[in-house]
Design an enzyme around this catalytic site. Structure first.
Site, short mmCIF file in Angstrom:
data_model
loop_
_atom_site.label_atom_id
_atom_site.label_comp_id
_atom_site.label_asym_id
_atom_site.label_seq_id
_atom_site.Cartn_x
_atom_site.Cartn_y
_atom_site.Cartn_z
CD GLU A 46 -2.78 -0.91 0.24
OE1 GLU A 46 -2.81 0.07 -0.23
OE2 GLU A 46 -3.72 -2.44 0.18
CG ASN A 50 -0.84 5.44 -1.12
OD1 ASN A 50 -1.54 4.36 -1.97
ND2 ASN A 50 -1.11 5.14 0.12
NE ARG A 104 -5.68 2.99 -7.01
CZ ARG A 104 -5.02 2.50 -8.40
NH1 ARG A 104 -4.51 3.02 -8.60
NH2 ARG A 104 -5.57 0.94 -7.96
N1 LIG Z 1 2.69 9.63 -1.20
C1 LIG Z 1 2.01 9.59 -1.59
N2 LIG Z 1 2.10 11.12 -1.92
C2 LIG Z 1 0.61 11.67 -2.44
N3 LIG Z 1 -0.48 11.92 -1.95
C3 LIG Z 1 -0.38 10.65 -1.41
C4 LIG Z 1 0.54 9.58 -1.06
N4 LIG Z 1 -0.55 8.22 -0.71
C5 LIG Z 1 -1.42 8.80 0.06
N5 LIG Z 1 -1.57 10.35 -0.98
C6 LIG Z 1 -2.98 10.72 -1.27
O1 LIG Z 1 -4.14 10.02 0.07
C7 LIG Z 1 -5.27 10.02 -0.81
C8 LIG Z 1 -5.87 8.53 -0.49
O2 LIG Z 1 -4.36 7.26 -0.65
P1 LIG Z 1 -5.26 5.42 -0.27
O3 LIG Z 1 -4.01 4.36 -0.18
O4 LIG Z 1 -6.18 5.09 1.54
O5 LIG Z 1 -6.25 5.43 -1.08
P2 LIG Z 1 -5.72 5.76 -2.87
O6 LIG Z 1 -4.96 4.94 -3.13
O7 LIG Z 1 -6.29 6.72 -3.18
O8 LIG Z 1 -6.79 4.32 -3.53
P3 LIG Z 1 -6.38 2.44 -3.11
O9 LIG Z 1 -5.13 2.26 -1.81
O10 LIG Z 1 -7.68 2.05 -2.43
O11 LIG Z 1 -5.69 2.38 -4.28
C9 LIG Z 1 -5.20 9.34 -2.19
O12 LIG Z 1 -5.67 9.09 -2.56
C10 LIG Z 1 -4.19 10.35 -2.52
O13 LIG Z 1 -4.73 11.36 -2.44
MG LIG Z 2 -2.96 3.69 -1.87
#
Ligand SMILES: Nc1ncnc2c1ncn2[C@@H]1O[C@H](COP(=O)(O)OP(=O)(O)OP(=O)(O)O)[C@@H](O)[C@H]1O
Ligand SMILES: [Mg+2]
Lengths: 139, 118
Positions: A46, A50, A104
């Site tokens: 995860e 990200n 996502r």
């Molecule tokens: N390393 C990062 N840099 C910039 N923004 C981030 C980062 N990690 C997370 N985010 C932001 O936080 C939000 C939520 O992250 P999360 O992993 O919970 O969901 P997601 O990645 O959008 O979906 P999923 O993980 O279910 O595929 C992301 O949509 C993004 O906007």
């Molecule tokens: Mg994610």
């Protein structure tokens, strides 16, 4: 028993499996339970995903992964020098995603928090993001 | 990720072998939907008995398929969900939208029974 390692790799989606398999191999001497190992692999996947898809998107830079253990406590840090997170509270909310058009689910942080004992997010807009996680392995 | 697609009537049976993450989900999504549309399918059965890993990218992929299948009045079924992947199903609420069966045969029977009722 203590040990430490560091990985640095390009933000390519191929490296999601590379990162979690490396961490799993690094933890083998601790002989973790199957569920603990699965939890850690999922949380690493995860955080690394990200960093790749949100942190860098298509920008240049490297993802850094630090992993350390002291007895049965595992510490993992995943960092990027990408775009950073504006509102960490909002980002952590279940189902919140900034990219719904890309299928996502917005469950990444929720998975990390459910599967690890502690999760801390440090981020600055335009500077990057670090996710620190801790897990106490069951003996 | 090893993807096998099989059509039985208007049911698409998707066998996934390996690890389902953001990288592999992106790879298989179009193949699944291409087969689903071109063979005029209605329901999808995912056979997860050889799936060893799934993270939130798998949740997004399954919700995406659920939405598309719903448009055609179909349902999504899952077979062979391991205890490790079960936790992701519970946490994400996938349990509420994806019916589970122990075997592909049982899922195919359930689809056929549903059609007879309709
Ligand atoms: N390393 C990062 N840099 C910039 N923004 C981030 C980062 N990690 C997370 N985010 C932001 O936080 C939000 C939520 O992250 P999360 O992993 O919970 O969901 P997601 O990645 O959008 O979906 P999923 O993980 O279910 O595929 C992301 O949509 C993004 O906007
Ligand atoms: Mg994610």
């Amino acid at each position: 028993m203590t040990n430490e390692m560091r990985l640095e790799f390009k933000p390519l989606s191929e490296n999601e499996v590379f990162a979690r398999v490396c961490v799993a191999a690094f933890l083998l001497p601790l002989d973790p339970k199957v569920t603990d190992m699965a939890d850690i692999k999922t949380a690493v996947s995860e955080a690394v995903t990200n960093a790749i898809i949100h942190g860098y998107e298509s920008a240049e830079g490297n993802v850094e992964l630090n992993c350390r253990y002291e007895d049965n406590v595992v510490y993992i840090e995943v960092s990027d020098e990408g775009c950073g997170i504006d509102d960490i509270q909002l980002a952590k909310k279940p189902l919140y995603t900034s990219k719904p058009e890309l299928e996502r689910s917005g469950m990444g942080f929720t998975v990390m928090e459910a599967f690890m004992d502690e999760v801390e997010v440090i981020s600055e807009k335009g500077k990057g993001t670090t996710v620190k996680m801790l897990k106490r392995l069951k003996l | 990720m090893d993807l096998k697609l099989r059509v039985a009537g208007d049911v698409l049976i998707v066998n996934l072998r390996g690890e389902l993450d953001h990288h592999s989900a992106a790879e298989i999504k179009n193949d699944i939907m291409h087969e689903y549309s071109s063979k005029l399918c209605r329901d999808i059965i995912f056979d997860f008995s050889e799936l060893y890993f799934m993270d939130s990218a798998g949740i997004g992929m399954l919700i995406g398929r659920y939405k598309q299948v719903c448009i055609n009045g179909g349902s999504v079924y899952a077979v062979g969900v391991s205890p490790v992947i079960e936790r992701i199903f519970e946490l994400s609420g996938l349990n509420k939208i994806i019916k589970r069966y122990p075997t592909v045969e049982a899922a195919v029977n359930a689809v056929n029974v549903k059609k007879e009722v309709i």
